[in-house]
Design a protein around this motif. Structure first.
Motif, PDB file in Angstrom:
ATOM      1  N   ALA A  59      52.853 -14.219   0.504  1.00  0.00           N
ATOM      2  CA  ALA A  59      52.751 -14.127   2.242  1.00  0.00           C
ATOM      3  C   ALA A  59      53.452 -12.396   1.845  1.00  0.00           C
ATOM      4  O   ALA A  59      53.002 -11.661   2.951  1.00  0.00           O
ATOM      5  N   ILE A  60      54.104 -11.996   1.263  1.00  0.00           N
ATOM      6  CA  ILE A  60      54.588 -10.335   0.867  1.00  0.00           C
ATOM      7  C   ILE A  60      53.707  -9.676   0.578  1.00  0.00           C
ATOM      8  O   ILE A  60      53.448  -8.666   1.196  1.00  0.00           O
ATOM      9  N   ARG A  61      52.450  -9.827   0.037  1.00  0.00           N
ATOM     10  CA  ARG A  61      51.266  -9.149  -0.401  1.00  0.00           C
ATOM     11  C   ARG A  61      50.591  -8.993   0.189  1.00  0.00           C
ATOM     12  O   ARG A  61      49.965  -8.315   0.974  1.00  0.00           O
ATOM     13  N   THR A  62      50.055 -10.264   1.176  1.00  0.00           N
ATOM     14  CA  THR A  62      49.058  -9.908   2.441  1.00  0.00           C
ATOM     15  C   THR A  62      50.163  -8.809   3.567  1.00  0.00           C
ATOM     16  O   THR A  62      49.574  -7.934   4.478  1.00  0.00           O
ATOM     17  N   HIS A  63      51.543  -9.376   3.500  1.00  0.00           N
ATOM     18  CA  HIS A  63      52.412  -8.777   4.979  1.00  0.00           C
ATOM     19  C   HIS A  63      52.373  -7.018   4.094  1.00  0.00           C
ATOM     20  O   HIS A  63      51.798  -5.711   5.489  1.00  0.00           O
ATOM     21  N   LEU A  64      51.941  -6.576   2.941  1.00  0.00           N
ATOM     22  CA  LEU A  64      51.894  -5.039   2.694  1.00  0.00           C
ATOM     23  C   LEU A  64      49.787  -4.822   2.582  1.00  0.00           C
ATOM     24  O   LEU A  64      50.291  -3.394   3.006  1.00  0.00           O
ATOM     25  N   GLN A  65      49.357  -5.798   2.649  1.00  0.00           N
ATOM     26  CA  GLN A  65      48.169  -5.285   2.694  1.00  0.00           C
ATOM     27  C   GLN A  65      47.794  -5.310   4.145  1.00  0.00           C
ATOM     28  O   GLN A  65      47.156  -3.443   4.457  1.00  0.00           O
ATOM     29  N   THR A  66      48.574  -5.670   4.783  1.00  0.00           N
ATOM     30  CA  THR A  66      48.424  -5.128   6.411  1.00  0.00           C
ATOM     31  C   THR A  66      48.623  -3.842   6.929  1.00  0.00           C
ATOM     32  O   THR A  66      48.529  -3.184   7.846  1.00  0.00           O
ATOM     33  N   ASP A  67      50.774  -4.101   6.351  1.00  0.00           N
ATOM     34  CA  ASP A  67      51.167  -2.821   6.734  1.00  0.00           C
ATOM     35  C   ASP A  67      51.445  -1.876   5.632  1.00  0.00           C
ATOM     36  O   ASP A  67      52.556  -2.628   5.197  1.00  0.00           O
ATOM     37  N   PRO A  68      51.731  -1.231   4.236  1.00  0.00           N
ATOM     38  CA  PRO A  68      51.422  -0.720   3.443  1.00  0.00           C
ATOM     39  C   PRO A  68      52.813  -0.168   3.778  1.00  0.00           C
ATOM     40  O   PRO A  68      54.158   0.227   2.454  1.00  0.00           O
ATOM     41  N   LYS A  69      52.946   1.007   4.751  1.00  0.00           N
ATOM     42  CA  LYS A  69      54.973   1.287   4.652  1.00  0.00           C
ATOM     43  C   LYS A  69      55.769   0.251   6.124  1.00  0.00           C
ATOM     44  O   LYS A  69      56.513   0.846   6.386  1.00  0.00           O
ATOM     45  N   ALA A  70      55.534  -1.214   5.519  1.00  0.00           N
ATOM     46  CA  ALA A  70      56.447  -2.693   6.143  1.00  0.00           C
ATOM     47  C   ALA A  70      57.784  -1.507   5.761  1.00  0.00           C
ATOM     48  O   ALA A  70      58.342  -1.623   4.826  1.00  0.00           O
ATOM     49  N   ALA A  71      58.818  -1.177   7.055  1.00  0.00           N
ATOM     50  CA  ALA A  71      60.003  -1.510   6.648  1.00  0.00           C
ATOM     51  C   ALA A  71      60.802  -2.738   6.956  1.00  0.00           C
ATOM     52  O   ALA A  71      61.804  -2.274   6.129  1.00  0.00           O
ATOM     53  N   THR A  72      60.526  -3.482   6.821  1.00  0.00           N
ATOM     54  CA  THR A  72      61.318  -4.967   6.814  1.00  0.00           C
ATOM     55  C   THR A  72      60.553  -5.403   6.197  1.00  0.00           C
ATOM     56  O   THR A  72      59.213  -6.024   6.287  1.00  0.00           O
ATOM     57  N   PRO A  73      61.225  -6.438   5.477  1.00  0.00           N
ATOM     58  CA  PRO A  73      59.781  -8.299   4.834  1.00  0.00           C
ATOM     59  C   PRO A  73      59.466  -8.827   5.942  1.00  0.00           C
ATOM     60  O   PRO A  73      60.092  -9.402   6.428  1.00  0.00           O
ATOM     61  N   PRO A  74      59.253 -10.143   5.545  1.00  0.00           N
ATOM     62  CA  PRO A  74      58.172 -10.726   6.037  1.00  0.00           C
ATOM     63  C   PRO A  74      59.549 -12.359   6.181  1.00  0.00           C
ATOM     64  O   PRO A  74      60.218 -11.478   5.921  1.00  0.00           O
ATOM     65  N   LEU A  75      59.485 -13.016   6.912  1.00  0.00           N
ATOM     66  CA  LEU A  75      60.423 -13.915   7.510  1.00  0.00           C
ATOM     67  C   LEU A  75      61.351 -14.335   6.172  1.00  0.00           C
ATOM     68  O   LEU A  75      62.767 -14.515   5.754  1.00  0.00           O
ATOM     69  N   GLN A  76      60.437 -14.854   4.771  1.00  0.00           N
ATOM     70  CA  GLN A  76      61.886 -14.953   3.740  1.00  0.00           C
ATOM     71  C   GLN A  76      63.016 -13.951   3.130  1.00  0.00           C
ATOM     72  O   GLN A  76      63.923 -14.240   2.566  1.00  0.00           O
ATOM     73  N   GLY A  77      62.405 -12.492   3.284  1.00  0.00           N
ATOM     74  CA  GLY A  77      63.539 -11.398   3.556  1.00  0.00           C
ATOM     75  C   GLY A  77      63.757 -11.590   1.672  1.00  0.00           C
ATOM     76  O   GLY A  77      62.904 -11.652   0.949  1.00  0.00           O
ATOM     77  N   ALA A  78      64.792 -10.105   1.985  1.00  0.00           N
ATOM     78  CA  ALA A  78      64.905  -9.736   0.549  1.00  0.00           C
ATOM     79  C   ALA A  78      66.146 -10.129   0.138  1.00  0.00           C
ATOM     80  O   ALA A  78      66.604 -10.787   0.794  1.00  0.00           O
ATOM     81  N   PRO A  79      66.548 -10.425  -1.151  1.00  0.00           N
ATOM     82  CA  PRO A  79      67.534 -11.810  -2.062  1.00  0.00           C
ATOM     83  C   PRO A  79      68.668 -10.870  -1.514  1.00  0.00           C
ATOM     84  O   PRO A  79      68.915  -9.277  -1.627  1.00  0.00           O
ATOM     85  N   ALA A  80      69.470 -11.843  -1.146  1.00  0.00           N
ATOM     86  CA  ALA A  80      71.373 -11.053  -0.798  1.00  0.00           C
ATOM     87  C   ALA A  80      72.191 -10.448  -1.955  1.00  0.00           C
ATOM     88  O   ALA A  80      71.141 -10.860  -3.423  1.00  0.00           O
ATOM     89  N   ASP A  81      73.207  -9.816  -1.997  1.00  0.00           N
ATOM     90  CA  ASP A  81      74.113  -9.287  -3.476  1.00  0.00           C
ATOM     91  C   ASP A  81      74.125 -10.622  -4.421  1.00  0.00           C
ATOM     92  O   ASP A  81      74.547 -10.753  -5.565  1.00  0.00           O
ATOM     93  N   ALA A  82      74.649 -11.844  -3.513  1.00  0.00           N
ATOM     94  CA  ALA A  82      75.583 -12.518  -4.448  1.00  0.00           C
ATOM     95  C   ALA A  82      73.604 -12.950  -5.692  1.00  0.00           C
ATOM     96  O   ALA A  82      74.316 -13.737  -6.203  1.00  0.00           O
ATOM     97  N   ALA A  83      72.896 -13.425  -4.839  1.00  0.00           N
ATOM     98  CA  ALA A  83      71.802 -13.470  -6.018  1.00  0.00           C
ATOM     99  C   ALA A  83      71.296 -12.905  -6.279  1.00  0.00           C
ATOM    100  O   ALA A  83      70.692 -13.233  -7.616  1.00  0.00           O
ATOM    101  N   LEU A  84      71.259 -11.645  -6.590  1.00  0.00           N
ATOM    102  CA  LEU A  84      70.959 -10.810  -7.628  1.00  0.00           C
ATOM    103  C   LEU A  84      71.721 -10.519  -8.404  1.00  0.00           C
ATOM    104  O   LEU A  84      72.172  -9.979  -9.898  1.00  0.00           O
ATOM    105  N   ARG A  85      74.005 -10.582  -8.317  1.00  0.00           N
ATOM    106  CA  ARG A  85      74.635 -10.428  -9.250  1.00  0.00           C
ATOM    107  C   ARG A  85      74.139 -11.855 -10.097  1.00  0.00           C
ATOM    108  O   ARG A  85      75.382 -11.930 -10.964  1.00  0.00           O
TER     109      ARG A  85
END
Length: 317
Positions: free
Chosen positions: A219-245
């Protein structure tokens, strides 16, 4: 102590200025290499060592190998810049011919060692060691995938800068370790977050992902193919700091590192820093784990002096 990375252009250098045992630090082309360099607080994403017979020795996808130096120096398609550094002995003296042969012999002994750490896994190592990840939404997703990619595989595999460090530190010099580069752990270098082509970054990463992760990110790939300069992610969003930590700490545990402190992140030029901060004092690492030596460590080591820039493509920022 805050380290300010010297980003001024070094003096030009040529292949004739090099000697066996010299160190080559490079920035490869592509969005992923740019992200690796930035997460590593450096302008470099790859390292190699000068050999004899017109070659360099490096870790590549096929394993540790020899590669024609002259060919690398004109490869502006794959390489953005190459800087050369000269190793010094602990007393500051230049390596003599016998020492250079010892370094080369050790580097040659590693030829053929498998190098299954691809660029995505290397990003995971860099993020885990430096404790730094970006605020950019897609870059955070790529960092998460890099850490998961590394956890699923093996974070103990040899990385490019390890080849260089071990050639010097483990060569047959007496006393043992006489040519080992002094490694100094530093705080952030405050490099601004680079301009990243989000669509190009995901396409570059795509082929390195396991099939199930490709499906999860479709879905993210499709999102970027539609809008290559998208400033925000689709619904699932980006991982939070705690998840990356949590993921970074899993990798750090396997590498024998302490966990990242659970403290407020330090905002630094587009980054979220969990360990290094503006107040982090530089500290010498007496016996560093070779697997944790980054290109930044080789560039900032007091055991190395810069020779100059061998290559700078027009696309370097």
């Amino acid at each position: 102590m805050t380290q300010t990375l010297d980003t001024s252009t070094p003096p030009p250098a040529t292949e004739q200025d090099l000697l066996p045992g010299d160190i080559l630090l490079m920035l490869s082309s592509g969005q992923l290499s740019t992200l690796i360099a930035w997460c590593g607080d450096s302008i470099y994403s790859h390292a190699a060592i000068v050999a004899d017979q017109g070659d360099l020795i490096e870790a590549a996808a096929s394993g540790v190998r020899r590669y024609p130096l002259a060919k690398r120096l004109v490869d502006t398609t794959e390489i953005v810049l190459i800087d050369a550094y000269r190793p010094l002995a602990h007393d500051g003296s230049a390596l003599d011919e016998a020492d250079r042969k010892r370094v080369l012999d050790k580097a040659e002994s590693m030829i053929g060692i498998p190098y299954p750490v691809d660029a995505l896994a290397f990003l995971g190592v860099v993020v885990a060691v430096r404790g730094k990840w970006p605020q950019n939404w897609l870059a955070r997703i790529v960092v998460r995938e890099a850490l998961d990619h590394l956890i699923q595989d093996n974070p103990s595999h040899m990385i490019c800068s390890e080849v260089v460090y071990r050639a010097l530190a483990e060569c047959d010099a007496q006393p043992v370790g006489r040519l080992a580069p002094r490694i100094v752990m530093t705080g952030p270098t405050h490099l601004p977050f680079p301009k990243i082509d989000a669509k190009a970054l995901l396409e570059e990463v795509w082929g390195l992902l396991h099939p199930q992760r490709q499906q999860a990110l479709a879905a993210i790939r499709t999102h970027l193919q539609t809008d290559p300069k998208a400033a925000t992610p689709p619904l699932q969003g980006a991982p939070a700091d705690a998840a990356l930590r949590e993921r970074a700490n899993t990798v750090r545990d396997r590498l024998g590192l302490s966990v990242l402190p659970i403290t407020a992140s330090v905002d630094d030029a587009g980054a979220l820093l969990e360990e290094a901060s503006a107040e982090t004092p530089a500290r010498a690492i007496p016996h560093p784990n070779p697997k944790l030596v980054m290109p930044l460590d080789l560039a900032s080591s007091p055991s190395h002096t810069q020779i100059g820039r061998l290559l700078q493509a027009d696309t370097v920022q």
